[in-house]
Design a protein around this motif. Structure first.
Motif, PDB file in Angstrom:
ATOM      1  N   ASN A   1       0.828  -1.214   0.000  1.00 11.51           N
ATOM      2  CA  ASN A   1       0.000   0.000   0.000  1.00 11.51           C
ATOM      3  C   ASN A   1       0.858   1.257   0.000  1.00 11.51           C
ATOM      4  O   ASN A   1       0.403   2.329   0.363  1.00 11.51           O
TER       5      ASN A   1
ATOM      6  N   LEU B   1       3.363   2.277   1.809  1.00 14.78           N
ATOM      7  CA  LEU B   1       3.972   2.851   3.017  1.00 14.78           C
ATOM      8  C   LEU B   1       5.486   2.849   2.862  1.00 14.78           C
ATOM      9  O   LEU B   1       6.172   3.691   3.414  1.00 14.78           O
TER      10      LEU B   1
ATOM     11  N   ARG C   1      -2.593   8.336  -2.176  1.00 14.12           N
ATOM     12  CA  ARG C   1      -3.657   8.494  -1.172  1.00 14.12           C
ATOM     13  C   ARG C   1      -4.995   8.052  -1.737  1.00 14.12           C
ATOM     14  O   ARG C   1      -5.802   7.435  -1.061  1.00 14.12           O
TER      15      ARG C   1
ATOM     16  N   ARG D   1      -5.150   4.304  -1.660  1.00 12.57           N
ATOM     17  CA  ARG D   1      -5.356   3.827  -0.295  1.00 12.57           C
ATOM     18  C   ARG D   1      -6.797   4.019   0.153  1.00 12.57           C
ATOM     19  O   ARG D   1      -7.364   3.194   0.854  1.00 12.57           O
ATOM     20  N   ARG D   2      -7.401   5.137  -0.256  1.00  8.76           N
ATOM     21  CA  ARG D   2      -8.790   5.384   0.154  1.00  8.76           C
ATOM     22  C   ARG D   2      -9.754   4.432  -0.529  1.00  8.76           C
ATOM     23  O   ARG D   2     -10.720   3.975   0.069  1.00  8.76           O
TER      24      ARG D   2
ATOM     25  N   PHE E   1      -3.283  -3.520  11.843  1.00  6.52           N
ATOM     26  CA  PHE E   1      -1.917  -3.489  12.354  1.00  6.52           C
ATOM     27  C   PHE E   1      -1.708  -4.450  13.517  1.00  6.52           C
ATOM     28  O   PHE E   1      -2.640  -4.783  14.244  1.00  6.52           O
TER      29      PHE E   1
ATOM     30  N   TYR F   1     -13.105   6.142  10.871  1.00  7.62           N
ATOM     31  CA  TYR F   1     -11.959   6.970  10.438  1.00  7.62           C
ATOM     32  C   TYR F   1     -11.723   6.921   8.921  1.00  7.62           C
ATOM     33  O   TYR F   1     -11.541   7.959   8.284  1.00  7.62           O
TER      34      TYR F   1
ATOM     35  N   ILE G   1     -11.924  10.107   6.220  1.00  8.10           N
ATOM     36  CA  ILE G   1     -10.888  10.551   5.288  1.00  8.10           C
ATOM     37  C   ILE G   1     -11.402  10.529   3.854  1.00  8.10           C
ATOM     38  O   ILE G   1     -11.046  11.360   3.033  1.00  8.10           O
TER      39      ILE G   1
ATOM     40  N   ARG H   1     -12.451  -1.154  11.573  1.00  5.33           N
ATOM     41  CA  ARG H   1     -12.025   0.078  10.919  1.00  5.33           C
ATOM     42  C   ARG H   1     -11.633  -0.193   9.459  1.00  5.33           C
ATOM     43  O   ARG H   1     -11.999   0.549   8.553  1.00  5.33           O
TER      44      ARG H   1
ATOM     45  N   GLU I   1       1.331   5.468  10.802  1.00  5.25           N
ATOM     46  CA  GLU I   1       1.231   4.601   9.626  1.00  5.25           C
ATOM     47  C   GLU I   1      -0.234   4.328   9.283  1.00  5.25           C
ATOM     48  O   GLU I   1      -0.617   4.302   8.120  1.00  5.25           O
ATOM     49  N   ALA I   2      -1.029   4.102  10.333  1.00  2.92           N
ATOM     50  CA  ALA I   2      -2.458   3.850  10.111  1.00  2.92           C
ATOM     51  C   ALA I   2      -3.086   5.031   9.389  1.00  2.92           C
ATOM     52  O   ALA I   2      -3.878   4.856   8.467  1.00  2.92           O
ATOM     53  N   GLY I   3      -2.739   6.242   9.812  1.00  2.92           N
ATOM     54  CA  GLY I   3      -3.254   7.434   9.138  1.00  2.92           C
ATOM     55  C   GLY I   3      -2.896   7.406   7.661  1.00  2.92           C
ATOM     56  O   GLY I   3      -3.747   7.607   6.788  1.00  2.92           O
ATOM     57  N   HIS I   4      -1.634   7.112   7.365  1.00  4.35           N
ATOM     58  CA  HIS I   4      -1.197   7.028   5.962  1.00  4.35           C
ATOM     59  C   HIS I   4      -1.946   5.922   5.227  1.00  4.35           C
ATOM     60  O   HIS I   4      -2.395   6.097   4.106  1.00  4.35           O
ATOM     61  N   ALA I   5      -2.065   4.767   5.902  1.00  7.81           N
ATOM     62  CA  ALA I   5      -2.644   3.593   5.244  1.00  7.81           C
ATOM     63  C   ALA I   5      -4.098   3.838   4.843  1.00  7.81           C
ATOM     64  O   ALA I   5      -4.589   3.238   3.896  1.00  7.81           O
TER      65      ALA I   5
ATOM     66  N   GLY J   1      -5.148   6.689   3.851  1.00  5.59           N
ATOM     67  CA  GLY J   1      -5.150   7.730   2.829  1.00  5.59           C
ATOM     68  C   GLY J   1      -5.271   9.144   3.361  1.00  5.59           C
ATOM     69  O   GLY J   1      -5.676  10.042   2.633  1.00  5.59           O
ATOM     70  N   ALA J   2      -4.920   9.369   4.625  1.00  4.86           N
ATOM     71  CA  ALA J   2      -4.990  10.713   5.183  1.00  4.86           C
ATOM     72  C   ALA J   2      -3.830  11.542   4.652  1.00  4.86           C
ATOM     73  O   ALA J   2      -2.735  11.026   4.434  1.00  4.86           O
TER      74      ALA J   2
END
Lengths: 440, 326
Positions: free
Chosen positions: A87, A89, A113, A116-117, A124, A141, A145, A189, B184-188, B190-191
């Motif tokens: 993804n 990262l 982004r 990912r969305r 995790f 969350y 986003i 989530r 990382e979660a924020g990035h994952a 798409g933030a």
């Protein structure tokens, strides 16, 4: 390249590919490209260590839509690095990743982004929940986003929370929940973001074994219901075998084998994999269908006592399954009862049938079978749709499957219940009674 | 032979300051005007209200963030300041501190955020902060007088330079210390980086950043006293005076007033970082949360949470035992 994916099935044109990884490599360090070139030229990972640490080397695989694809390896095998490239990262040193047809590697931040969305969310190892937000806000969350309105996203989040069984905890803070519950929030989530692909990085490794088992089962259920494509990273072979439709085994940054759990278990690609799978809990991998035998020791109820006695003699067992219309299992008969009936000139088999035969689904894992087998003393009937008899699992088979020993060794026969009556006695009885009874 | 070798570092810096004074006068005059105006506002706000009103306001503030004990301490402390005749000076000092700390925060927090996000910035900022923090405080006053003339402004500017460092450092530390997996979660999901900063990094770094804010305020308070040497008014003036006259009585009265102000400021800003259970604000917040939760039938204690988990666990024990037998 094919060397690193020896067991991968030929691509089936009917399978959509949800995620495609091609020649993916990642080297950390000052001179990653040089290190990679050195490795490509045949140097080992240690020899190239001065130039950089090769975490993943030349990984290629396709993940099909709706599949649970497990990447398994010990710590340091590069699996966490691999999943983080899926993804974006981490940016790979070489190679490409496509998720749902969209390129993840080498694209600008904004485009990434977007992928990912819309395409891929993540669960995790240590949950990574936002500690200052409630369970509901955490689950919503991803939608937040994506720009979904507050009312709408909370409504959707509530649905997902209900699905993972946390409806009473919506307004709690993550710190008020146990580890297992926190990870359910993590899964909720990821589900709520409603992306077709889910990445799970050692998602259950931080949980204690009982909770882990429960979560694995729940994940399989959720996957069956929602049809998500899941890439699951784990160092636990049992977990890999239980969850994976296919498993990629990683070692030192390379994928050494890709195959179904049974392929990996029964046909390991090399000594490393073989050693690895040696102490796997076979009971969880093998299913009733994989150990059952064709139902030789079964007769339709219409054959009567004489027919049953003949079948008993031929199969050399003490019990016989009896089937009704549509090959549904009615129960079992024991040799003593049958012989007595034949001697008494009875014509009906029905009064002799013991209905206490355990019936199991072909997908039942072996782990759940022994308990059933021990309690009944009768063989297990494996039945399919509509109760149709598919096969039988004598108790000897069960023990053989768990011990991974061939079933045709003669010593093992003693484990099964031997025929209570001698075959010659049965033949004598059959000869001594008139055949006419069965003619009708 | 080495006697002839001398590095004229001081002369160079002096030349630099001279050049700046001549060529950038407009800039420094503008800064001076802004600081002066802001100080005017703060001075009016703190010194104009009658003493009882001011004491009441400060006490209420203390009560809100920490509860009645702190309120009581504040009343007693402020009463002592009034009774030793240092009230006006104390309020002037407070105005100086507030203005200097405000500027320091406006510089320190963004700089800290920037340093947290870029290793290059961090590497450049760190030695500069070391310089600012360890250079003896008096030394700042010299160029400050030249650039901003005698008065309140050089005092405030020197104070800002002196108090900046911990704010930058703690902001950087706080943001870098946020759990990597959560970022990382924020990035994952798409933030955008800005969103991750606002919704994840800043809230989670807040306790550390608030410690930085507290440090800035405390250092500002200690520096504005020294700044009295270049004409900043307030308690510092009396302290400098008492030093010159060897006036123990005046020195102690002004000194104890600084201590009282310091304690009140420290406790209040500390409490802001992590609102304690018994503070009225925290209780108010808890009540509103409880009201939001009211419709949910969830058990109320964490003990119940543990037992609920235990229940789901026992369900699995049976099968685990079965497996052992297998």
């Amino acid at each position: 390249m094919t060397a690193s994916r020896p067991n991968q099935a030929a691509p089936d044109p009917h399978d959509d590919v949800a995620l495609r990884v091609e020649h993916l490599s990642k080297v950390f360090g000052r001179r990653p490209k040089e290190a990679l070139a050195r490795i490509a030229a045949g140097a080992s990972r240690d020899e190239a260590a001065k130039l950089g640490t090769a975490a993943v080397v030349d990984a290629s695989f396709d993940v099909r839509r709706g599949e649970i694809f497990v990447v398994m390896g010990l710590s340091g095998s590069g699996k966490s690095t691999l999943i983080r490239m899926l993804n974006g990262l981490l940016e790979p040193t070489e190679g490409t990743v496509d998720v749902g047809g969209e390129r993840v590697t080498g694209v600008d931040a904004k485009r990434l982004r977007g992928v990912r969305r819309s395409q891929v969310s993540m669960v995790f190892q240590h949950f990574a929940l936002l500690p200052h937000r409630t369970v509901l806000e955490n689950v919503a969350y991803g939608l937040e986003i994506q720009g979904v309105g507050r009312e709408r996203r909370q409504q959707l989040a509530r649905d997902v929370i209900r699905r993972v069984g946390l409806e009473a905890w919506e307004t709690r803070m993550p710190s008020e929940l146990s580890g297992g519950m926190q990870q359910r929030v993590g899964i909720a989530r990821a589900l709520c973001a409603d992306t077709p692909v889910l990445l799970m990085d050692e998602a259950f490794s931080a949980l204690d074994p009982l909770i882990r088992r429960e979560m694995q089962e729940q994940l399989v259920e959720l996957q069956a219901e929602l049809g998500k494509t899941i890439v699951f990273i784990t160092h636990d072979l049992n977990e890999a075998m239980f969850l994976g439709d296919r498993i990629a085994v990683m070692r030192d940054g390379r994928i050494v084998q890709i195959g179904s759990p049974e392929e990996i278990l029964t046909d390991p690609a090399n000594d490393y994999v073989a050693q690895f799978v040696q102490d796997v809990d076979r009971a969880r991998v093998l299913t009733a269908a994989s150990v059952m035998e064709p139902p030789a020791a079964a007769v339709p109820i219409t054959v009567g006592p004489r027919g049953a006695l003949k079948a008993l003699r031929d199969a050399q067992t003490s019990t016989l399954l009896v089937t009704g219309p549509g090959r549904t299992v009615l129960g079992a008969v024991r040799d003593r009862d049958v012989m007595r009936a034949v001697q008494a000139g009875e014509r009906e088999l029905r009064p002799l049938v013991d209905a206490g035969v355990q019936q199991v689904d072909p997908d039942t894992s072996l782990a759940e079978l022994p308990e059933l087998a021990i309690t009944s003393g009768l063989p297990l009937a494996v039945v399919g749709d509509g109760g149709r008899l598919l096969g039988v699992i004598p108790r000897v088979m069960l023990l053989a499957a768990l011990g991974n020993v061939p079933t045709d060794t003669s010593e093992l026969q003693v484990v099964d219940l031997p025929p209570a009556l001698d075959a010659r006695l049965l033949t004598q009885t059959l000869d001594a009674t008139p055949e006419v009874h069965d003619a009708r | 032979m080495l006697d002839d070798l001398r590095l004229p570092l001081g002369t160079w810096v002096e030349a630099g300051v001279d050049w700046v004074t001549v060529n950038l006068a407009v800039v420094f005059d503008a800064i001076r005007a802004v600081v002066l105006a802001l100080f005017g506002v703060a001075e009016t706000a703190f010194t104009q209200p009658p003493e009882p009103v001011m004491i009441a306001i400060l006490t209420l503030l203390a009560f809100a963030v920490r509860g009645w004990r702190m309120a009581l301490g504040t009343v007693l402390g402020l009463a002592v300041i009034v009774l030793v005749g240092q009230w006006d000076n104390a309020m002037l000092t407070l105005s100086l501190t507030v203005v200097a700390a405000l500027f320091a925060l406006l510089i320190a927090i963004p700089l800290g955020i920037w340093a947290a996000r870029s290793d290059t910035v961090s590497a450049i900022v760190r030695p500069v902060l070391d310089f600012l923090q360890t250079m003896p405080a008096f030394v700042y006053l010299i160029p400050a007088i030249i650039l901003f003339r005698i008065g309140v402004v050089p005092g405030i500017i020197a104070t800002i330079a002196f108090a900046l460092a911990p704010g930058v450092r703690l902001t950087e530390l706080g943001i870098r210390g946020v759990n990597k997996e959560i970022v990382e979660a924020g990035h994952a999901f798409g933030a955008s980086p800005g969103r991750i900063l606002r919704q994840i990094q800043l809230p989670l770094a807040l306790p550390t950043i608030m410690t930085g804010v507290n440090q800035i305020i405390m250092l500002s308070l200690s520096m504005v006293v020294i700044a009295a040497m270049v004409g900043a008014r307030g308690l510092g003036q009396d302290i400098v005076q008492s030093l010159q006259r060897i006036d123990i009585a005046l020195g102690f009265e002004a000194g104890i007033s600084v201590v009282i102000l310091a304690i009140i400021l420290d406790r209040c800003t500390n409490a802001l970082g992590s609102l304690q259970q018994h503070s009225p604000i925290a209780r108010l917040r808890a009540r509103s949360v409880a009201a939001r939760r009211a419709p949910s039938p969830a058990p109320a204690t964490t003990g119940a949470a543990a037992s609920a988990v235990a229940q789901t666990d026992t369900g699995r024990v049976g099968s685990a035992v079965g497996e052992e037998r297998a």
